[in-house]
Design an enzyme around this catalytic site. Sequence first.
Site, PDB file in Angstrom:
ATOM      1  N   ASP A  24       0.826  -1.204   0.000  1.00  0.00           N
ATOM      2  CA  ASP A  24       0.000   0.000   0.000  1.00  0.00           C
ATOM      3  C   ASP A  24       0.862   1.256   0.000  1.00  0.00           C
ATOM      4  OD1 ASP A  24      -1.567   2.195   1.784  1.00  0.00           O
ATOM      5  OD2 ASP A  24      -2.975   0.992   0.610  1.00  0.00           O
ATOM      6  N   CYS A  65      -0.878   5.200 -11.514  1.00  0.00           N
ATOM      7  CA  CYS A  65      -1.172   5.326 -10.083  1.00  0.00           C
ATOM      8  C   CYS A  65      -0.548   6.626  -9.622  1.00  0.00           C
ATOM      9  CB  CYS A  65      -0.609   4.152  -9.287  1.00  0.00           C
ATOM     10  SG  CYS A  65      -0.787   4.375  -7.487  1.00  0.00           S
ATOM     11  N   ASN A  66      -1.375   7.551  -9.179  1.00  0.00           N
ATOM     12  CA  ASN A  66      -0.851   8.856  -8.766  1.00  0.00           C
ATOM     13  C   ASN A  66       0.073   8.747  -7.557  1.00  0.00           C
ATOM     14  OD1 ASN A  66      -2.462  11.072 -10.394  1.00  0.00           O
ATOM     15  ND2 ASN A  66      -3.945   9.503  -9.857  1.00  0.00           N
ATOM     16  N   THR A  67      -0.370   8.037  -6.524  1.00  0.00           N
ATOM     17  CA  THR A  67       0.378   8.011  -5.271  1.00  0.00           C
ATOM     18  C   THR A  67       1.742   7.343  -5.440  1.00  0.00           C
ATOM     19  OG1 THR A  67      -1.780   7.786  -4.182  1.00  0.00           O
ATOM     20  CG2 THR A  67       0.164   7.529  -2.813  1.00  0.00           C
ATOM     21  N   ALA A  68       1.840   6.385  -6.362  1.00  0.00           N
ATOM     22  CA  ALA A  68       3.120   5.710  -6.606  1.00  0.00           C
ATOM     23  C   ALA A  68       4.168   6.661  -7.163  1.00  0.00           C
ATOM     24  CB  ALA A  68       2.919   4.534  -7.558  1.00  0.00           C
ATOM     25  N   CYS A  80      -6.375  10.452  -7.865  1.00  0.00           N
ATOM     26  CA  CYS A  80      -6.256   9.013  -7.581  1.00  0.00           C
ATOM     27  C   CYS A  80      -6.927   8.277  -8.722  1.00  0.00           C
ATOM     28  CB  CYS A  80      -6.912   8.671  -6.247  1.00  0.00           C
ATOM     29  SG  CYS A  80      -6.957   6.896  -5.894  1.00  0.00           S
ATOM     30  N   THR A 104      -0.065   4.594   0.328  1.00  0.00           N
ATOM     31  CA  THR A 104      -0.360   5.577   1.376  1.00  0.00           C
ATOM     32  C   THR A 104       0.173   5.125   2.729  1.00  0.00           C
ATOM     33  OG1 THR A 104      -2.303   6.506   0.268  1.00  0.00           O
ATOM     34  CG2 THR A 104      -2.236   6.679   2.666  1.00  0.00           C
ATOM     35  N   LYS A 110     -11.993  -0.175  -4.030  1.00  0.00           N
ATOM     36  CA  LYS A 110     -10.954  -1.178  -3.783  1.00  0.00           C
ATOM     37  C   LYS A 110     -11.517  -2.443  -3.118  1.00  0.00           C
ATOM     38  CE  LYS A 110      -6.790   1.751  -3.509  1.00  0.00           C
ATOM     39  NZ  LYS A 110      -6.016   1.095  -4.571  1.00  0.00           N
TER      40      LYS A 110
END
Length: 248
Positions: A48, A84-87, A198, A50, A168
């Site tokens: 994960d 994937c934005n957060t990656a 996201c 985040t 999810k």
Amino acid sequence: MKHFFSIIGGMGTIATESYVRLINHRVKIARDQDYLNYILVNDAQVPDRTAYIKDHTKPNFFYDLKDDVEGQDKLGTDFLVMPCNTAHYFYDDLAALTDKPFLHMMRIAVHNFVDNFPNEEKIGLIATEGSIYDHLYVDEIEKVGRKVELGGPEIQPMVNELIYSDIKEKGVVDHDLYHKILKTMHDKYGCNVILLGCTELSLAQEKAPDHPYNVIDPQSIIADVSIELALKIRNGMDPKDACQKYMY
């Protein structure tokens, strides 16, 4: 296979499926051979994002992505995209692993906002807690001289519910909740444009587009860019030359 690009996906799988569906349906085809050549790395075991960004004692997702990028580099990919934005927390480290162009989805989306809404001084941002916590989008938006509105304390719990509980965990999009988030950002916080930070939110936009609000959808934008670049390269352009205009 000649002239293919690589998709570093699986974060999450349903959001990656949405990106693939967009490029497959948007490319103009008259025969099977008109579709794009790509390799999808659906690495669903990536920890994960985040969780690690907020707490570095959690599993570090960099090493899984490192293996994925290096594997595609060895195969001779023309360029890489990571929906994937957060990656993108590790974008610089990952891009340094290859000499192939590695598109930065967040920067491309922010520049799209500037180009299409030149008179808007601020943009609303809804995203994962990881992206918000580490200023991933905030930094990119401020670099181009715009302000960011995150909304009040009621926004993030609704966004978390939509991303994690609905999409999810259950694989469904709550249309009403998505529209409520957009309405609140627009009506209460004065956001004429809202950035979907996201890819699960991009999926919500794909499934529930029937609303009056202006959104910047990074996944939709990167899908169009992927098609543009793949076709230019197929027609003989050098990959680095083709991608140069998007390497902000």
